[in-house]
Write a protein that holds these residues in place. Structure first.
Motif, PDB file in Angstrom:
ATOM      1  N   THR A 101       0.969  -1.118   0.136  1.00 50.60           N
ATOM      2  CA  THR A 101       0.057  -0.099   0.136  1.00 50.60           C
ATOM      3  C   THR A 101       0.844   1.438   0.000  1.00 50.60           C
ATOM      4  O   THR A 101       2.013   1.184   0.404  1.00 50.60           O
ATOM      5  N   LYS A 102       0.146   2.335  -0.615  1.00 48.33           N
ATOM      6  CA  LYS A 102       0.931   3.554  -0.626  1.00 48.33           C
ATOM      7  C   LYS A 102       0.508   4.323   0.782  1.00 48.33           C
ATOM      8  O   LYS A 102      -0.764   4.557   0.905  1.00 48.33           O
ATOM      9  N   GLY A 103       1.397   4.569   1.634  1.00 47.75           N
ATOM     10  CA  GLY A 103       1.099   5.078   3.078  1.00 47.75           C
ATOM     11  C   GLY A 103       0.209   3.801   3.724  1.00 47.75           C
ATOM     12  O   GLY A 103       0.374   2.796   3.468  1.00 47.75           O
ATOM     13  N   ILE A 104      -0.134   4.302   4.891  1.00 46.48           N
ATOM     14  CA  ILE A 104      -0.801   3.271   5.950  1.00 46.48           C
ATOM     15  C   ILE A 104      -2.364   3.451   5.906  1.00 46.48           C
ATOM     16  O   ILE A 104      -2.826   4.711   6.187  1.00 46.48           O
ATOM     17  N   PRO A 105      -3.157   2.423   5.348  1.00 46.76           N
ATOM     18  CA  PRO A 105      -4.601   2.471   5.299  1.00 46.76           C
ATOM     19  C   PRO A 105      -5.115   2.922   6.766  1.00 46.76           C
ATOM     20  O   PRO A 105      -4.402   2.608   7.718  1.00 46.76           O
ATOM     21  N   GLU A 106      -6.236   3.545   6.607  1.00 49.63           N
ATOM     22  CA  GLU A 106      -6.687   4.185   8.085  1.00 49.63           C
ATOM     23  C   GLU A 106      -7.116   2.948   8.918  1.00 49.63           C
ATOM     24  O   GLU A 106      -6.878   2.966  10.062  1.00 49.63           O
ATOM     25  N   SER A 107      -7.490   1.767   8.474  1.00 49.44           N
ATOM     26  CA  SER A 107      -7.702   0.823   9.484  1.00 49.44           C
ATOM     27  C   SER A 107      -6.569   0.018   9.793  1.00 49.44           C
ATOM     28  O   SER A 107      -6.713  -1.038  10.932  1.00 49.44           O
ATOM     29  N   PHE A 108      -5.365   0.136   9.047  1.00 49.33           N
ATOM     30  CA  PHE A 108      -4.039  -0.518   9.785  1.00 49.33           C
ATOM     31  C   PHE A 108      -3.269   0.595  10.545  1.00 49.33           C
ATOM     32  O   PHE A 108      -2.134   0.178  10.992  1.00 49.33           O
ATOM     33  N   GLN A 109      -3.863   1.505  10.818  1.00 51.78           N
ATOM     34  CA  GLN A 109      -3.060   2.461  11.852  1.00 51.78           C
ATOM     35  C   GLN A 109      -2.498   2.025  12.868  1.00 51.78           C
ATOM     36  O   GLN A 109      -1.360   2.409  13.160  1.00 51.78           O
ATOM     37  N   ARG A 110      -3.184   1.053  13.664  1.00 49.97           N
ATOM     38  CA  ARG A 110      -2.789   0.811  14.797  1.00 49.97           C
ATOM     39  C   ARG A 110      -1.789  -0.576  14.842  1.00 49.97           C
ATOM     40  O   ARG A 110      -1.180  -0.956  15.836  1.00 49.97           O
ATOM     41  N   ILE A 111      -1.475  -0.933  13.512  1.00 50.11           N
ATOM     42  CA  ILE A 111      -0.549  -2.179  13.265  1.00 50.11           C
ATOM     43  C   ILE A 111       0.885  -1.524  13.487  1.00 50.11           C
ATOM     44  O   ILE A 111       1.189  -0.536  12.503  1.00 50.11           O
ATOM     45  N   LYS A 112       1.665  -2.029  14.257  1.00 43.96           N
ATOM     46  CA  LYS A 112       3.086  -1.196  14.303  1.00 43.96           C
ATOM     47  C   LYS A 112       4.037  -2.308  14.046  1.00 43.96           C
ATOM     48  O   LYS A 112       3.796  -3.556  13.905  1.00 43.96           O
ATOM     49  N   PRO A 113       5.214  -1.816  13.581  1.00 42.32           N
ATOM     50  CA  PRO A 113       6.329  -3.066  13.156  1.00 42.32           C
ATOM     51  C   PRO A 113       6.722  -3.648  14.284  1.00 42.32           C
ATOM     52  O   PRO A 113       7.131  -5.082  13.751  1.00 42.32           O
ATOM     53  N   GLU A 114       6.520  -3.369  15.276  1.00 37.36           N
ATOM     54  CA  GLU A 114       7.008  -4.370  16.498  1.00 37.36           C
ATOM     55  C   GLU A 114       6.349  -5.454  16.937  1.00 37.36           C
ATOM     56  O   GLU A 114       6.854  -6.466  17.489  1.00 37.36           O
ATOM     57  N   GLY A 115       5.092  -5.558  16.215  1.00 37.53           N
ATOM     58  CA  GLY A 115       4.457  -7.122  16.611  1.00 37.53           C
ATOM     59  C   GLY A 115       3.028  -6.945  16.815  1.00 37.53           C
ATOM     60  O   GLY A 115       2.198  -8.046  16.863  1.00 37.53           O
ATOM     61  N   ASP A 116       2.354  -5.520  16.561  1.00 36.87           N
ATOM     62  CA  ASP A 116       0.889  -5.662  16.626  1.00 36.87           C
ATOM     63  C   ASP A 116       0.210  -6.174  15.274  1.00 36.87           C
ATOM     64  O   ASP A 116       0.947  -6.125  14.252  1.00 36.87           O
ATOM     65  N   TYR A 117      -0.935  -6.489  15.393  1.00 37.90           N
ATOM     66  CA  TYR A 117      -1.484  -7.001  14.147  1.00 37.90           C
ATOM     67  C   TYR A 117      -3.271  -6.736  14.463  1.00 37.90           C
ATOM     68  O   TYR A 117      -3.667  -6.554  15.433  1.00 37.90           O
ATOM     69  N   VAL A 118      -4.010  -6.913  13.404  1.00 36.67           N
ATOM     70  CA  VAL A 118      -5.094  -6.919  13.353  1.00 36.67           C
ATOM     71  C   VAL A 118      -5.898  -8.281  12.993  1.00 36.67           C
ATOM     72  O   VAL A 118      -5.379  -8.766  12.095  1.00 36.67           O
ATOM     73  N   SER A 119      -7.232  -8.679  13.526  1.00 40.08           N
ATOM     74  CA  SER A 119      -7.797  -9.823  12.955  1.00 40.08           C
ATOM     75  C   SER A 119      -9.081  -9.262  12.397  1.00 40.08           C
ATOM     76  O   SER A 119      -9.766  -8.450  12.578  1.00 40.08           O
ATOM     77  N   ILE A 120      -9.495  -9.708  11.088  1.00 34.78           N
ATOM     78  CA  ILE A 120     -10.604  -9.474  10.546  1.00 34.78           C
ATOM     79  C   ILE A 120     -11.417 -10.693  10.463  1.00 34.78           C
ATOM     80  O   ILE A 120     -11.184 -11.574   9.690  1.00 34.78           O
ATOM     81  N   SER A 121     -12.679 -10.720  11.085  1.00 30.04           N
ATOM     82  CA  SER A 121     -13.546 -11.656  10.912  1.00 30.04           C
ATOM     83  C   SER A 121     -14.078 -12.042   9.418  1.00 30.04           C
ATOM     84  O   SER A 121     -14.311 -11.197   8.759  1.00 30.04           O
ATOM     85  N   GLY A 122     -14.337 -13.262   9.236  1.00 31.29           N
ATOM     86  CA  GLY A 122     -14.857 -13.610   7.896  1.00 31.29           C
ATOM     87  C   GLY A 122     -13.801 -14.273   6.698  1.00 31.29           C
ATOM     88  O   GLY A 122     -12.761 -14.412   7.355  1.00 31.29           O
ATOM     89  N   LEU A 123     -14.174 -14.576   5.718  1.00 35.41           N
ATOM     90  CA  LEU A 123     -13.625 -15.232   4.698  1.00 35.41           C
ATOM     91  C   LEU A 123     -13.245 -16.639   5.061  1.00 35.41           C
ATOM     92  O   LEU A 123     -12.981 -17.576   4.055  1.00 35.41           O
ATOM     93  N   SER A 124     -12.623 -16.781   6.223  1.00 38.83           N
ATOM     94  CA  SER A 124     -12.452 -18.200   6.474  1.00 38.83           C
ATOM     95  C   SER A 124     -12.801 -18.544   8.188  1.00 38.83           C
ATOM     96  O   SER A 124     -12.808 -17.435   8.846  1.00 38.83           O
ATOM     97  N   THR A 125     -12.734 -19.640   8.604  1.00 39.08           N
ATOM     98  CA  THR A 125     -12.946 -19.757  10.080  1.00 39.08           C
ATOM     99  C   THR A 125     -11.789 -19.168  10.651  1.00 39.08           C
ATOM    100  O   THR A 125     -10.501 -19.759  10.499  1.00 39.08           O
ATOM    101  N   GLY A 126     -11.874 -18.428  11.740  1.00 42.42           N
ATOM    102  CA  GLY A 126     -10.860 -17.851  12.463  1.00 42.42           C
ATOM    103  C   GLY A 126     -10.456 -16.467  11.736  1.00 42.42           C
ATOM    104  O   GLY A 126      -9.910 -15.977  12.528  1.00 42.42           O
ATOM    105  N   GLY A 127     -10.983 -16.352  10.721  1.00 39.86           N
ATOM    106  CA  GLY A 127     -10.937 -14.825   9.840  1.00 39.86           C
ATOM    107  C   GLY A 127      -9.425 -14.977   9.597  1.00 39.86           C
ATOM    108  O   GLY A 127      -8.697 -16.153   9.543  1.00 39.86           O
ATOM    109  N   VAL A 128      -8.911 -13.745   9.084  1.00 42.79           N
ATOM    110  CA  VAL A 128      -7.572 -13.368   8.742  1.00 42.79           C
ATOM    111  C   VAL A 128      -6.726 -12.406   9.678  1.00 42.79           C
ATOM    112  O   VAL A 128      -7.602 -11.628  10.381  1.00 42.79           O
ATOM    113  N   THR A 129      -5.509 -12.621   9.602  1.00 40.93           N
ATOM    114  CA  THR A 129      -4.729 -11.647  10.423  1.00 40.93           C
ATOM    115  C   THR A 129      -3.891 -10.676   9.566  1.00 40.93           C
ATOM    116  O   THR A 129      -3.283 -11.319   8.562  1.00 40.93           O
ATOM    117  N   ILE A 130      -3.689  -9.401   9.880  1.00 39.63           N
ATOM    118  CA  ILE A 130      -2.679  -8.711   9.100  1.00 39.63           C
ATOM    119  C   ILE A 130      -1.594  -7.932  10.009  1.00 39.63           C
ATOM    120  O   ILE A 130      -1.922  -7.377  11.174  1.00 39.63           O
TER     121      ILE A 130
END
Length: 235
Positions: A101-130
């Protein structure tokens, strides 16, 4: 240092960045390894591009379906097919995606390089993580025919980043993903990420801890009880 893991005819080759980059530096589109702070957090990074790892993608999901899913989560997300790569997962049948991505999308703002991630439910059992830390093993290609004879696992140095340190700041090309699979056929390319941040003169985890975790990850990927380990030192 090169670690060679052998299971039958399968070989796992781990290349630290020093040796292999020296051999490849004759090509103008290969750049020396760069630190995570340089690649991910400074304004000098190529076009302010950020790379994200998406885990837990169903095996039957294609790029179009995944992009539609991500846009439903964040309708401000401006990406197309060329910004997304999908690779067979190394821990399960699910796929792993690398998103640009160019820049950081709004929904990804809290994901830091040190180890944070976001989980998005749907698409598969358990969702996906970014995430953007790329910790542990991340596949970076799709071997021809679905089979590989050799695994090439790149391990960055201290204060490095599993993805960013192998990326050319000027061209934006990621050597392990964009060039190596074309140069050497029938290989699976992976990069190994760990907490390499320097705090003063120390690292959060000891080198022994990192070494042990790396071997555990490799054993999990190979999923075999009969693994011979040969360690060679490259001067």
């Amino acid at each position: 240092m090169i670690f060679l893991l052998t299971s039958g005819i399968l070989t796992t080759l781990i290349l630290t960045l020093s040796w292999f980059f020296i051999r490849r530096q004759g090509r103008s589109d290969r750049a020396p390894a760069q630190s995570a702070s340089t690649i991910l957090e400074t304004k000098e990074s190529a076009e302010k591009i950020t790379y994200w790892r998406i885990s837990g993608i169903p095996e039957d999901c294609d790029k179009d379906k995944l992009i539609d899913f991500l846009r439903k989560h964040d309708n401000s997300l401006k990406i197309d097919l060329s910004d997304l790569s999908l690779f067979p997962g190394c821990y399960s049948q699910k796929q792993v995606g690398v998103l640009r991505t160019k820049g950081i999308p709004e929904s990804f703002q809290r994901i830091k390089p040190e180890g944070d991630y976001v989980s998005i439910s749907g698409l598969s059992t358990g969702g996906v993580t970014i995430d953007r830390n790329f910790y542990n093993l991340t596949p970076l290609n799709r071997p021809e025919g679905g089979n590989s004879i050799v695994d090439v696992v790149a391990v960055t140095g201290l204060a490095g980043h599993a993805f960013g340190s192998w990326r050319n700041r000027e061209s934006g090309k990621m050597w392990l993903q964009d060039f190596l699979p074309n140069d050497i056929k029938n290989i699976r390319v992976l990069t190994y990420g760990y907490n390499s941040n320097l705090i003063g003169n120390t690292v959060d985890d000891t080198l022994q801890d990192q070494r042990s975790n790396l071997f555990i990850q490799l054993l999990n990927v190979r999923n075999t009880a009969e693994v011979a380990i040969l360690t060679m030192i490259i001067p």
